[in-house]
Design an enzyme around this catalytic site. Structure first.
Site, mmCIF file in Angstrom:
data_model
loop_
_atom_site.group_PDB
_atom_site.id
_atom_site.type_symbol
_atom_site.label_atom_id
_atom_site.label_comp_id
_atom_site.label_asym_id
_atom_site.label_seq_id
_atom_site.Cartn_x
_atom_site.Cartn_y
_atom_site.Cartn_z
ATOM 1 N N LYS A 88 0.109 4.232 -0.269
ATOM 2 C CA LYS A 88 -0.561 5.397 0.343
ATOM 3 C C LYS A 88 -0.368 6.648 -0.529
ATOM 4 O O LYS A 88 -0.222 6.535 -1.732
ATOM 5 C CB LYS A 88 -0.056 5.627 1.770
ATOM 6 C CG LYS A 88 -0.111 4.366 2.620
ATOM 7 C CD LYS A 88 0.022 4.662 4.086
ATOM 8 C CE LYS A 88 0.158 3.352 4.842
ATOM 9 N NZ LYS A 88 0.053 3.540 6.292
ATOM 10 N N SER A 116 3.374 -2.269 10.344
ATOM 11 C CA SER A 116 4.831 -2.256 10.542
ATOM 12 C C SER A 116 5.502 -3.562 10.137
ATOM 13 O O SER A 116 6.417 -4.046 10.815
ATOM 14 C CB SER A 116 5.169 -1.878 11.994
ATOM 15 O OG SER A 116 4.678 -0.581 12.286
ATOM 16 N N GLU A 151 -5.418 -5.291 10.514
ATOM 17 C CA GLU A 151 -4.412 -4.263 10.777
ATOM 18 C C GLU A 151 -4.740 -3.538 12.081
ATOM 19 O O GLU A 151 -5.550 -2.603 12.084
ATOM 20 C CB GLU A 151 -4.403 -3.242 9.636
ATOM 21 C CG GLU A 151 -4.099 -3.837 8.282
ATOM 22 C CD GLU A 151 -3.506 -2.799 7.337
ATOM 23 O OE1 GLU A 151 -2.414 -3.048 6.829
ATOM 24 O OE2 GLU A 151 -4.126 -1.734 7.154
ATOM 25 N N GLY A 188 2.244 2.055 10.747
ATOM 26 C CA GLY A 188 3.152 3.190 10.599
ATOM 27 C C GLY A 188 3.860 3.579 11.885
ATOM 28 O O GLY A 188 4.485 4.632 11.962
ATOM 29 N N ASN A 217 0.859 -1.176 0.000
ATOM 30 C CA ASN A 217 0.000 0.000 0.000
ATOM 31 C C ASN A 217 0.900 1.233 0.000
ATOM 32 O O ASN A 217 1.485 1.572 1.023
ATOM 33 C CB ASN A 217 -0.896 -0.038 1.253
ATOM 34 C CG ASN A 217 -1.714 1.226 1.426
ATOM 35 O OD1 ASN A 217 -1.823 2.043 0.507
ATOM 36 N ND2 ASN A 217 -2.303 1.388 2.605
ATOM 37 N N HIS A 255 -9.579 0.822 4.904
ATOM 38 C CA HIS A 255 -8.301 1.066 5.596
ATOM 39 C C HIS A 255 -8.550 2.002 6.779
ATOM 40 O O HIS A 255 -9.351 2.937 6.685
ATOM 41 C CB HIS A 255 -7.282 1.672 4.628
ATOM 42 C CG HIS A 255 -5.887 1.659 5.171
ATOM 43 N ND1 HIS A 255 -5.459 2.580 6.099
ATOM 44 C CD2 HIS A 255 -4.848 0.826 4.944
ATOM 45 C CE1 HIS A 255 -4.204 2.318 6.417
ATOM 46 N NE2 HIS A 255 -3.808 1.250 5.731
ATOM 47 N N GLU A 313 -6.974 4.433 7.895
ATOM 48 C CA GLU A 313 -6.766 5.863 7.610
ATOM 49 C C GLU A 313 -8.002 6.453 6.926
ATOM 50 O O GLU A 313 -8.335 7.621 7.140
ATOM 51 C CB GLU A 313 -5.500 6.038 6.755
ATOM 52 C CG GLU A 313 -4.252 5.818 7.596
ATOM 53 C CD GLU A 313 -3.040 5.317 6.833
ATOM 54 O OE1 GLU A 313 -3.026 5.396 5.585
ATOM 55 O OE2 GLU A 313 -2.098 4.827 7.484
HETATM 56 C C1 PEP Z 1 -0.828 -0.004 5.980
HETATM 57 O O1 PEP Z 1 -0.891 1.154 5.629
HETATM 58 O O2 PEP Z 1 -1.715 -0.778 5.609
HETATM 59 C C2 PEP Z 1 0.297 -0.420 6.809
HETATM 60 C C3 PEP Z 1 0.262 -1.598 7.340
HETATM 61 O O3 PEP Z 1 1.343 0.482 6.983
HETATM 62 P P1 PEP Z 1 2.786 0.182 7.668
HETATM 63 O O4 PEP Z 1 3.274 -1.115 7.096
HETATM 64 O O5 PEP Z 1 3.606 1.335 7.294
HETATM 65 O O6 PEP Z 1 2.548 0.052 9.143
#
Ligand code: PEP
Length: 255
Positions: free
Chosen positions: A12, A211, A165, A171, A10, A95, A97
């Protein structure tokens, strides 16, 4: 039948079209060779066409990061499932976000999923609890609500992918442990089993996201319930994303 693992990146709101082209061009030769795993890149909307052209004929698949639920009309700035259908195979929906910054409620997410499925796009449906919910011991309650409230139709659609997630791990550099992630993903699979059927639960791919890096993917992939990863930050580095896909393939690749 074994579930084919998936490693999805992703990107983003990162990369200009030029950057996206450079990133995917750098990854392509080696990533293309990684077998037994579905490899998906999800660049920003504006780069989908350019990335599509580059990966054409390779084993790399394309996804979008969002979709609007209306077919067409006066919805300035939005992108419909119909528009995406000719461009990509997958679309990330729900997601955290989007839920947090753009007001994507359970109802909106459901409408997005419906629009995607009707246009033959495969949703990568994201769910996960916040830090407060986690600390209050409400993880299972939250996941049950997110999973069950709005997406019954999904389970009857082949190819569904769920991404667990935990919001506190996205992040932050603070991944869930592989044991934690395995246990929670096992819980999600049980939910689907009870609500629908053992067959659907056995077939649905459930990824972990939060992460994920080249340093922790191996531990995660050794867990039987974890079918891959949705990767944010590390998917923007060609070497890291490649290593994540390679390790997933070595540990769990399905030939
Ligand atoms: C994500 O945006 O779905 C995500 C898991 O980000 P990160 O790997 O940076 O934590």
């Amino acid at each position: 039948m074994a579930r084919i693992p998936m490693i999805a990146g992703n990107w983003k709101m990162n990369t200009t079209v030029e950057d996206a082209v450079r990133l995917v061009t750098t990854m392509l030769p080696e990533l293309d060779k990684v077998g037994g795993v579905d490899k998906v890149v999800c660049p920003p909307f504006v780069s989908l066409a350019a990335v599509k052209e580059i990966i054409e004929g390779s084993t790399i698949k394309l996804g979008a990061q969002n979709v609007f639920y209306k077919e067409k009309g006066a919805f300035t700035g939005e992108i419909s499932a119909q528009m995406l259908a000719g461009l990509c195979e997958y679309v990330i929906i729900g997601h955290s976000e989007r839920r947090q910054y753009f007001g994507d409620s359970e109802e909106i997410i459901d409408m997005k999923i419906k629009a995607a499925v009707e246009n033959m796009l495969k949703p990568i449906f994201c769910i996960g609890e916040s830090l407060e919910e986690n600390e209050a011991g409400r993880t299972e309650e939250v996941l049950t609500r997110q999973c069950m409230a709005s997406c019954d139709r999904l389970y009857f659609f082949g190819g569904l992918v769920i991404a667990y997630e935990p919001v506190w791990a996205i992040g932050t550099g603070k991944s869930a442990t592989s044991e934690q992630a395995n246990k929670t993903i096992g819980f999600i699979r049980q939910l689907i089993h009870h609500r629908h059927s053992g067959e659907i639960a056995d077939n649905v791919r459930i990824l972990y996201g939060g992460s994920v890096t080249a340093a922790n993917i191996a531990e995660l992939m050794k867990m039987p319930e974890i079918d891959g990863a949705l990767v944010g930050g590390a998917s923007l580095k060609a070497d890291d994303f490649l290593s994540i896909a390679q390790q997933a393939s070595e540990i769990r690749g399905v030939s």
